[in-house]
Scaffold this motif. Structure first.
Motif, PDB file in Angstrom:
ATOM      1  N   ALA A 167       0.835  -1.209   0.000  1.00  0.00           N
ATOM      2  CA  ALA A 167       0.000   0.000   0.000  1.00  0.00           C
ATOM      3  C   ALA A 167       0.865   1.252   0.000  1.00  0.00           C
ATOM      4  O   ALA A 167       0.539   2.250  -0.662  1.00  0.00           O
ATOM      5  N   LEU A 168       1.978   1.225   0.706  1.00  0.00           N
ATOM      6  CA  LEU A 168       2.882   2.370   0.720  1.00  0.00           C
ATOM      7  C   LEU A 168       3.505   2.591  -0.658  1.00  0.00           C
ATOM      8  O   LEU A 168       3.653   3.725  -1.116  1.00  0.00           O
ATOM      9  N   PHE A 169       3.861   1.492  -1.333  1.00  0.00           N
ATOM     10  CA  PHE A 169       4.398   1.653  -2.687  1.00  0.00           C
ATOM     11  C   PHE A 169       3.332   2.192  -3.634  1.00  0.00           C
ATOM     12  O   PHE A 169       3.625   3.058  -4.466  1.00  0.00           O
ATOM     13  N   MET A 170       2.103   1.698  -3.505  1.00  0.00           N
ATOM     14  CA  MET A 170       1.038   2.158  -4.390  1.00  0.00           C
ATOM     15  C   MET A 170       0.771   3.649  -4.186  1.00  0.00           C
ATOM     16  O   MET A 170       0.515   4.384  -5.149  1.00  0.00           O
ATOM     17  N   ALA A 171       0.844   4.111  -2.943  1.00  0.00           N
ATOM     18  CA  ALA A 171       0.671   5.539  -2.670  1.00  0.00           C
ATOM     19  C   ALA A 171       1.795   6.339  -3.312  1.00  0.00           C
ATOM     20  O   ALA A 171       1.579   7.422  -3.875  1.00  0.00           O
ATOM     21  N   TYR A 172       3.019   5.810  -3.237  1.00  0.00           N
ATOM     22  CA  TYR A 172       4.164   6.464  -3.891  1.00  0.00           C
ATOM     23  C   TYR A 172       3.953   6.520  -5.397  1.00  0.00           C
ATOM     24  O   TYR A 172       4.164   7.558  -6.036  1.00  0.00           O
ATOM     25  N   LEU A 173       3.502   5.398  -5.986  1.00  0.00           N
ATOM     26  CA  LEU A 173       3.304   5.339  -7.432  1.00  0.00           C
ATOM     27  C   LEU A 173       2.205   6.302  -7.883  1.00  0.00           C
ATOM     28  O   LEU A 173       2.335   6.968  -8.916  1.00  0.00           O
ATOM     29  N   ARG A 218       2.083  13.652 -10.465  1.00  0.00           N
ATOM     30  CA  ARG A 218       3.057  14.665 -10.898  1.00  0.00           C
ATOM     31  C   ARG A 218       3.311  14.575 -12.402  1.00  0.00           C
ATOM     32  O   ARG A 218       3.514  15.596 -13.061  1.00  0.00           O
ATOM     33  N   ALA A 219       3.303  13.358 -12.945  1.00  0.00           N
ATOM     34  CA  ALA A 219       3.492  13.209 -14.390  1.00  0.00           C
ATOM     35  C   ALA A 219       2.356  13.875 -15.151  1.00  0.00           C
ATOM     36  O   ALA A 219       2.572  14.478 -16.224  1.00  0.00           O
ATOM     37  N   ALA A 220       1.133  13.802 -14.599  1.00  0.00           N
ATOM     38  CA  ALA A 220      -0.029  14.396 -15.259  1.00  0.00           C
ATOM     39  C   ALA A 220       0.013  15.920 -15.231  1.00  0.00           C
ATOM     40  O   ALA A 220      -0.717  16.578 -15.989  1.00  0.00           O
TER      41      ALA A 220
END
Length: 223
Positions: A193-199, A205-207
């Protein structure tokens, strides 16, 4: 001089106990690194296909992070020699220089003495299976919205100044980290879940980058 000074957040490392569901150690960096190197290994399909193979990804790209951390206890030691009464981090620095921070980073990759003794006792008692020693999950924190589960791949120290007690006053710690994604942690775990939040933060930011036009590239009508 401007009386309003900016408040700088500190980068750092958090040790997270997955079983307890809480942070068990927070290590802010004494000085934020001036540079941070990030590289990515693309995870693509090994299936050979001219039509789709090159476009298929099997997992998130594996992110590697290399960073140098400056450790400096000179100010605390000088204040102590001037008679200042120090406590907390300053007190630790005055007493042991940068050794406490070196030790704290070293313990990220080293089982405790009690754990080693416990496993040895199990081994000598004839236990059929001894569970490998598990460390807390390491989180690399680089500001709000940048909390990334990582595994320390390498750690080295360069101690370059010592006081008369041979206590290191300054040092540089070099950390090599590999990000842990849902491919390592799973999607439904706390680490996942922490990685998914990071992703999702990366996606957001890319958007923010506005879409350009073919004319800007000199290829209007070519595609």
């Amino acid at each position: 001089m401007n009386p309003v000074q900016p408040h700088f957040l500190k980068a750092g490392i958090v040790c997270y106990d997955l079983a307890a569901g809480r942070a068990v150690r927070t290590l802010p960096m004494l000085v934020n690194p001036a540079t941070l190197r990030r590289s990515f290994e693309i995870k693509e399909s090994a299936v050979s296909s001219y039509s789709t193979g090159p476009l298929r990804l099997t997992a998130p790209a594996v992110e590697s992070i290399d960073v140098e951390i400056k450790l400096d206890a000179a100010d605390a030691i000088l204040r102590s020699l001037d008679g200042a009464s120090l406590s907390g981090a300053a007190g630790a620095a005055a007493a042991e220089g940068v050794r406490p921070w070196i030790a704290a980073l070293q313990m990220l990759i080293t089982p405790t003495a009690d754990t080693l003794q416990s496993n040895d006792a199990l081994r000598q008692s004839g236990a059929l299976e001894i569970v490998p020693m598990e460390q807390p999950l390491t989180l690399f924190v680089w500001g709000a919205g940048n909390i990334l589960p990582v595994k320390l791949a390498s750690l080295s120290f360069n101690e370059d100044l010592f006081d008369p007690r041979l206590v290191p006053v300054t040092a540089t710690a070099t950390l090599g980290m590999r990000a842990l994604s849902v491919a390592d942690l799973g999607v439904t775990t706390r680490g996942g879940a922490l990685f998914m939040a990071y992703l999702r933060g990366v996606e957001r930011r890319a958007a923010m980058v506005p879409d350009g036009s073919a004319a800007e590239l000199g290829i209007a009508g070519a595609l």
